[in-house]
Design a protein around this motif. Structure first.
Motif: not given
Length: 267
Positions: A70-82, A153-160
């Motif tokens: 998932c991180k490869t496809r959507k790097p900013d995805l928040r993941c929580v493990i149960l 390149k022009e910086w895009t995406g989230n701050l994290k």
């Protein structure tokens, strides 16, 4: 409202998560609850959730494999493990994958609500930050050495994401002269998998980690060559190359001249 996906193979646990947690009140819209990793990955690709809550021990694709994919496809995805106590040894790998939280079973609705309230609060802050040009400018101002060493390149995406790349590039800038420097070391420094870090750095800078290392080394070599007191074999060693022929080849690829030709041009 942020989008949530659940991945849990045990039906009773899955149904409890769906029915017992007030997701709407927490600011989350539940997209669905997958019963295995492959099904969850397909939903991630189709629905693009903001948050993933996943078990580890699932058929077809376990939770850690799912998170990495998932991180490869959507790097900013928040993941929580149960997960259960018997799988707690996976926590270290989860940390490397930048998992937000590792919640142990049995389910405690109050704990889950607390964790997801924190996740949503962080997402809201980042959404606000992305909309402000002031935050974008501050990130650029925080990269004095790296910005000079690497074209970006022009910086895009989230701050994290930008913060993680900044940390990796600063580490490169401080350590590129060391012969043993490798992608695995840089990845460990920022707590990411090698594959994900490379994808992230390339997305932000247009270069892979290895290309960045080579560029830094070649620019340092060019600087040293302008001083005739520095012998070429010494420069080769100082920038982390054991083989002079390899150094000569890489330098010519970068500047179109051999080290000797480059030096003669500037003497």
């Amino acid at each position: 409202m942020f989008k949530l996906l659940i991945a849990e193979d045990v039906k009773t646990v899955r149904e409890t998560l769906v029915r017992s947690i007030p997701w709407d009140r927490l600011g989350l819209s539940l997209l669905g609850a997958a019963e295995n990793g492959e099904e969850a990955l397909a939903l991630v690709e189709r629905e693009e959730p903001d948050v993933l809550l996943t078990d580890i021990g699932m058929p077809r694709m376990n939770g850690l494999e799912l998170i990495e994919a998932c991180k490869t496809r959507k790097p900013d995805l928040r993941c929580v493990i149960l997960s259960g106590l018997n799988e707690f040894e996976h926590a270290r790998q989860a940390i490397k994958l930048q998992v937000q939280e590792y919640i142990l079973k049995p389910i405690d609705p109050e704990e889950i609500e607390k964790v997801f309230a924190s996740v949503v609060a962080e997402l809201r802050k980042e959404r606000e930050a992305r909309s402000g040009s002031r935050a974008e400018r501050s990130i650029r101002e925080e990269l004095p050495n790296v910005a000079e060493a690497l074209p970006q390149k022009e910086w895009t995406g989230n701050l994290k994401k930008k913060k993680l790349v900044e940390q990796a590039l600063r580490y490169l800038n401080d350590n590129f002269r060391r012969r043993e420097l490798a992608l695995s070391e840089v990845a460990a420094e920022v707590g990411l998998s090698e594959k994900y870090l490379n994808l992230l750095v390339k997305e932000v800078t247009g270069q892979t980690i290895n290309h960045a290392i080579v560029r830094l080394r070649m620019e340092e070599a060019a600087r040293l060559l302008k001083d005739p007191a520095n012998r070429i074999y010494e420069i080769c060693d100082r920038i982390g190359y054991a083989d002079q022929d390899h150094f000569r080849e890489m330098f010519k690829k970068q500047f179109g001249l051999t080290p000797t030709e480059y030096r003669n041009r500037y003497l």
